[in-house]
Design an enzyme around this catalytic site. Structure first.
Site, PDB file in Angstrom:
ATOM      1  N   GLU A 283       4.799 -63.672  -6.103  1.00  0.00           N
ATOM      2  CA  GLU A 283       3.729 -62.680  -6.080  1.00  0.00           C
ATOM      3  C   GLU A 283       4.378 -61.354  -5.739  1.00  0.00           C
ATOM      4  OE1 GLU A 283      -0.043 -61.480  -3.392  1.00  0.00           O
ATOM      5  OE2 GLU A 283      -0.048 -63.558  -4.119  1.00  0.00           O
ATOM      6  N   CYS A 317      -1.143 -55.429  -1.414  1.00  0.00           N
ATOM      7  CA  CYS A 317      -0.810 -55.647  -2.827  1.00  0.00           C
ATOM      8  C   CYS A 317      -2.004 -55.376  -3.727  1.00  0.00           C
ATOM      9  CB  CYS A 317      -0.297 -57.069  -3.036  1.00  0.00           C
ATOM     10  SG  CYS A 317      -1.430 -58.364  -2.505  1.00  0.00           S
TER      11      CYS A 317
END
Length: 558
Positions: A283, A317
């Site tokens: 990720e 994020c």
């Protein structure tokens, strides 16, 4: 290798040893003691002795003061941790699923009992507002309870129809990889490792966690929680260290590696793991976009965008880092965003909305992108720099007159800068969102839900919010992950459990035949059976049954 965005911390010596354990010397007036004790852990390190003396100084982002020191784990220590985890994992998987789930069910309760303590550690290491630190604890509790509910159903045997293979049964089940290596950044020091560790443990794995050098104390809390739940010692291990520890974990023989951090470092992790063909889940960075349509509720859109852009000082994020606004509502929307942004409270004490940038390196990235944008013609409507010289508090900043030549429109900012772009229509907005190589999440703001859904289906991203932002993380059943430069693999939700387990199929023959018709030696009967099956596949339902009888007796009469 760095384990996060511009991650790194100085290594200090000397250390003293007591009873075989390397003990950091914390300076005059502070008696030496294992820093693990400060985190509620007495022997949470993979080995009793740090093979290369050294410590990491952990400082508070709020004022730069020394928070504590942790022994630096060497590559050898990491390899020892992996081997110990492998041994303990065999014991763990030897338990029945019910026994494992029973032990894991206690963790959520224990997390709740220690919520304030965990939040205090998170806030000390990151500087974020107290409510955001507590939210990390809440999100983890919800995920643990979700896995407690769904894991028994997802991980049990799934029977599969065998079709024309009469006399056989088949099923699938999911098995653990073994030892999962986890490399995490500093922005969410409890959520990010616990997301992966929870899925790993429910899947029957052991986990070795390499936290960021900036936030090891919160990661060490996991050892304490596992002990409270009476999980086997060594099932979860934490290996604080610098880039060499991350490199060792990526290439040290784990059965799967999960990395959360920058795209640049993600490539290094993948290359290191590829040397041993170790599967990875990545990720990586994001450059999440928001699109404000001409029919949007501008008050809700402005409030949502400001929250999505500046939550955790933009160090998320899923932060909104680009906003594309339809021309007809652009000016009104910008005015609302600026007014809301100017009301945000920046600080480190008492009640505040925006905390510090957690690392000096990340602060430099933010300042560099702002300087580049201004040199290329962007205008600052509010914010535009540090709260004061020498501070790592950066004012939430709104930019206009930005274009594709600027770093702030292409590179991950990971800080409180919000560029707003005027677009003519949906087609231009779609093109500008999708042209960026990152593809994590996007938020769409429109009063026409179907319009938002249609537009969202065209986006090259891992997830979409319509008239909302950041709520994905509050829903434990939703998987997290992206496409393109944002990586691959999934975390949280059912996808998180499936990511850390692999499927195995079993076929069982249940009749007493000595051979099947289609085995060697081939003969006319076998060929006839295959032709009958081919004919029946062209029909469905009762017609398939009739076709089978018709074909069989027609060929028999020949």
């Amino acid at each position: 290798m760095d384990n996060d965005r511009e991650g790194g911390a100085g290594v200090r010596t000397p250390v003293r040893k007591r009873g075989g354990m390397a003990i950091p010397w914390r300076g005059p007036g502070h008696p030496p003691r294992p820093v693990a004790e400060e985190a509620g852990v007495t022997d949470g390190y993979p080995s009793g002795e740090i093979s290369r003396p050294g410590i990491i100084e952990v400082r508070r982002p709020s004022d730069g003061s020394l928070l504590g020191e942790v022994p630096l784990c060497s590559p050898f220590d990491v390899l020892q941790a992996i081997e110990r985890a492998r041994s303990v994992q065999r014991q763990w998987i030897a338990l029945t699923a019910e026994e494992r789930f029973g032990k894991l069910a206690r963790i959520a309760e224990i997390v709740g009992d220690h919520a304030e303590e965990i939040a205090e550690s998170i806030q000390a290491e990151t500087g974020k507002p107290r409510v955001e630190a507590l939210t990390e604890v809440l999100v983890v509790m919800d995920l643990l309870r979700y896995y407690d509910e769904v894991a028994p159903r997802i991980l049990r045997r799934q029977w599969v129809k065998t079709g024309w293979m009469i006399g056989k049964s088949a099923y699938l089940y999911r098995e653990p990889y073994g030892v999962v290596g986890v490399i995490c950044p500093w922005n969410y020091p409890f959520i990010l490792p616990m997301d992966v560790v929870a899925a790993a443990l429910y899947g029957g794995n052991a986990a070795v966690v390499k936290p960021s050098e900036y936030t090891p104390f919160t990661a060490l809390k996991m050892i304490h929680l596992c002990r409270k739940a009476e999980l086997p010692d060594g099932l979860v291990q934490v290996v604080p260290g610098a880039w060499k520890a991350g490199d060792a974990l990526a290439g040290g023989g784990t059965d799967k590696v999960v990395f959360i951090g920058s795209s640049q470092t993600g490539r290094k992790v993948m290359a290191r793991a590829a040397e041993s063909l170790t599967p990875v889940a990545l990720e990586l960075g994001g450059k999440d976009a928001a699109v404000v349509f001409d029919d949007a509720d501008l008050d809700r859109a402005a409030n949502g965008v400001v929250f999505g852009a500046f939550f955790n000082a933009g160090q998320t994020c899923l932060s909104i880092e680009r906003v594309f606004v339809m021309e007809s509502v652009h000016d009104e929307f910008v005015a609302k965003v600026v007014a809301l942004t100017e009301k945000l409270r920046v600080g480190t004490e008492g009640e505040f909305d925006i905390g510090p940038i957690s690392t000096v390196a990340q602060l430099r990235v933010v300042e560099d992108q702002l300087e580049d944008a201004l040199l290329r013609g962007a205008r600052v409507l509010t914010g535009g720099g540090r709260l004061e010289d020498g501070s790592n508090l950066f004012l939430p900043t709104v930019l206009v007159d930005v274009d594709a030549s600027m770093k702030v429109m292409w590179e991950e900012t990971f800080g409180p800068i919000l560029p707003i772009v005027r677009v003519k229509d949906e087609e231009e907005a779609l093109r500008m969102v999708n042209v960026n190589p990152f593809g994590l999440f996007a938020s769409l703001w429109t009063d026409d839900r179907e319009r938002g859904e249609r537009f969202g289906e065209k986006l090259r991203v891992g997830g979409v919010s319509i008239n909302d932002v950041l709520s994905h993380y509050a829903i434990p059943g939703i998987p997290m992950g992206g496409v393109g430069e944002s990586g691959f693999g999934r975390r949280r939700g059912l996808g998180g459990l499936e990511e850390l387990t692999r499927s195995r199929s079993v076929v069982i023959h249940r009749t007493g035949l000595a051979r099947e018709l289609w085995w060697f030696p081939y003969n006319k009967k076998g060929e006839k059976l295959v032709k009958v099956l081919l004919e029946t596949r062209q029909e469905t339902g009762i017609r398939r049954v009739w076709a089978a009888f018709r074909s069989f007796f027609r060929r028999r009469s020949r």
